[in-house]
Design a protein around this motif. Structure first.
Motif, short mmCIF file in Angstrom:
data_model
loop_
_atom_site.label_atom_id
_atom_site.label_comp_id
_atom_site.label_asym_id
_atom_site.label_seq_id
_atom_site.Cartn_x
_atom_site.Cartn_y
_atom_site.Cartn_z
N ALA A 107 0.86 -1.19 0.00
CA ALA A 107 0.00 0.00 0.00
C ALA A 107 0.89 1.24 0.00
CB ALA A 107 -0.92 0.00 1.22
N TRP A 108 0.39 2.32 -0.62
CA TRP A 108 1.09 3.59 -0.64
C TRP A 108 0.43 4.55 0.34
CZ3 TRP A 108 5.63 5.05 -2.74
CH2 TRP A 108 6.20 4.25 -3.73
N LEU A 109 1.26 5.20 1.16
CA LEU A 109 0.79 6.18 2.14
C LEU A 109 1.48 7.52 1.89
CD1 LEU A 109 1.27 4.05 5.41
CD2 LEU A 109 -0.80 4.16 3.99
N THR A 110 0.82 8.59 2.31
CA THR A 110 1.46 9.90 2.40
C THR A 110 1.57 10.25 3.87
OG1 THR A 110 0.62 10.67 0.26
CG2 THR A 110 1.31 12.35 1.82
N ILE A 111 2.80 10.46 4.34
CA ILE A 111 3.05 10.68 5.76
C ILE A 111 3.71 12.05 5.94
CG2 ILE A 111 4.39 9.90 7.76
CD1 ILE A 111 3.96 7.06 6.84
N THR A 112 3.18 12.80 6.89
CA THR A 112 3.72 14.13 7.20
C THR A 112 4.06 14.21 8.68
OG1 THR A 112 2.30 15.12 5.49
CG2 THR A 112 3.29 16.62 7.10
N LEU A 113 5.27 14.66 8.98
CA LEU A 113 5.70 14.82 10.36
C LEU A 113 6.52 16.10 10.47
CD1 LEU A 113 8.91 13.76 10.23
CD2 LEU A 113 7.76 11.56 10.09
N ARG A 114 6.80 16.51 11.70
CA ARG A 114 7.50 17.77 11.92
C ARG A 114 8.77 17.63 12.76
NH1 ARG A 114 4.30 22.20 10.49
NH2 ARG A 114 2.16 21.62 9.90
#
Length: 338
Positions: A231-238
């Protein structure tokens, strides 16, 4: 910058006549003829670092970082290894300043004067480590940069098997600033995982997660599509802690088999080809960094000219030479694994 002292009157009221009299300044009497004037108080001594040196200059680690040689932390390692010297004297502690006129060197090569702050977008391929020298002899990012780039440091890292956007700069202070979580810039990734993502677990990452005693801040994880067992995910973190995406995904039962960073703050990977670098325009950099860049341009670091020998005669006064500026020191050569 010193603060201006202000005169104040405290503890008195406007109707208190005694207070008014007490607040009236009394002029100093004139000294008698022949009497010596009162001695001026001794100037406050300058602060010192633990090696006894005066705080007249900049910390050696900061100077190395500003020149794009390394990060401050790496500078401390270089000093511990005996690689850094001031006027030929090898340093034993990072608690030292570089005074005006001193010659700072690394491995016997003079540190170049800092240039204007510059930033590049680089498309890191998988299979390269983000370090200048690898003890295992693996290929590094810095071994494979385009030849036209000056000596640079990375802003953050991507591990061996990760790819995508890596920001590079010739200013270690900028690198340090943009790596701090307090800057608030999001890092966005396209992630391919093996396993069946649980929407509830993905949504739960927005509240943060603790893995093996390490606390990770809020993470945005969106399911893009499913392809068979992947599966493909889009992950955003800081925060961008060490191997954060891989560790967090493993904690919720997913194995990362491809990781691509597509943006870092306002800077995008876009269609930049693998192994290529492209400089960010100075106007764009100024727009994104605002006051920090303005201060950088208003207060450029002073060049550190080579100190003259004690026996050298003083040059005669006269008109300034118009032959142009002296040539810059050559940067330290890149190191390649054996």
């Amino acid at each position: 910058m010193s603060k201006t002292d202000h005169e104040t009157t405290v503890g008195k009221t406007a109707g208190d006549t005694a207070a008014k009299g007490a607040a009236t300044p009394v002029p100093n009497p004139k000294p008698a003829m022949g009497a010596r004037p009162a001695a001026k108080p001794a100037p406050k001594p300058k602060g010192t670092f633990k090696d006894g040196g005066e705080k007249d200059g900049e910390r050696v680690a900061k100077v190395l970082a500003r020149a794009g040689m390394c990060s401050r932390r790496e500078a401390e390692r270089w000093i511990a290894e005996g690689r850094v010297a001031i006027n030929g004297k090898v340093l034993e502690t990072p608690a030292v300043v570089v005074p005006p006129g001193a010659v700072l060197s690394v491995d016997g090569v003079a540190v170049p004067d800092p240039e204007r702050t510059r930033l590049w977008r680089y498309h890191k391929p998988a299979g390269l480590v983000t370090t200048r020298v690898d003890p295992q002899g693996r290929q590094t990012v810095f071994d494979n940069l385009p030849e036209e780039l000056p000596r640079v440091v990375s802003i953050g890292r991507l591990d061996l098997n990760s790819e995508g956007l890596l920001l590079l700069t010739n200013d270690g202070e900028l690198s340090r600033r943009l790596e701090l979580p307090s800057t608030g810039w999001p890092r966005r990734y396209r992630v391919r995982v093996h396993g069946a993502p649980d929407p509830a677990k993905l949504a739960g990452l927005a509240g943060g997660i603790t893995v093996s005693g390490v606390n990770y801040g809020p993470i945005e994880a969106e399911l893009d599509k499913v392809q068979g067992a992947n599966a493909w995910l889009t992950i955003t973190l800081r925060e961008g802690k060490n191997r954060e995406v891989r560790k967090v995904m493993e904690a919720i039962g997913l194995n990362v088999n491809r990781l691509i960073r597509i943006s870092y703050g306002p800077f995008q990977l876009g269609i930049l080809e693998k192994g290529k670098a492209e400089e960010v325009k100075a106007s764009v950099l100024r727009d994104q960094l605002g006051r920090w860049m303005d201060n950088r341009e208003e207060e450029p670091p002073k060049p550190r000219a080579a100190a003259r020998p004690a026996t050298a005669p003083k040059p005669p006064a006269g008109p300034k030479s118009s032959t142009g500026p002296a040539p810059r020191h050559a940067p330290a050569p890149r190191r390649r694994p054996a």
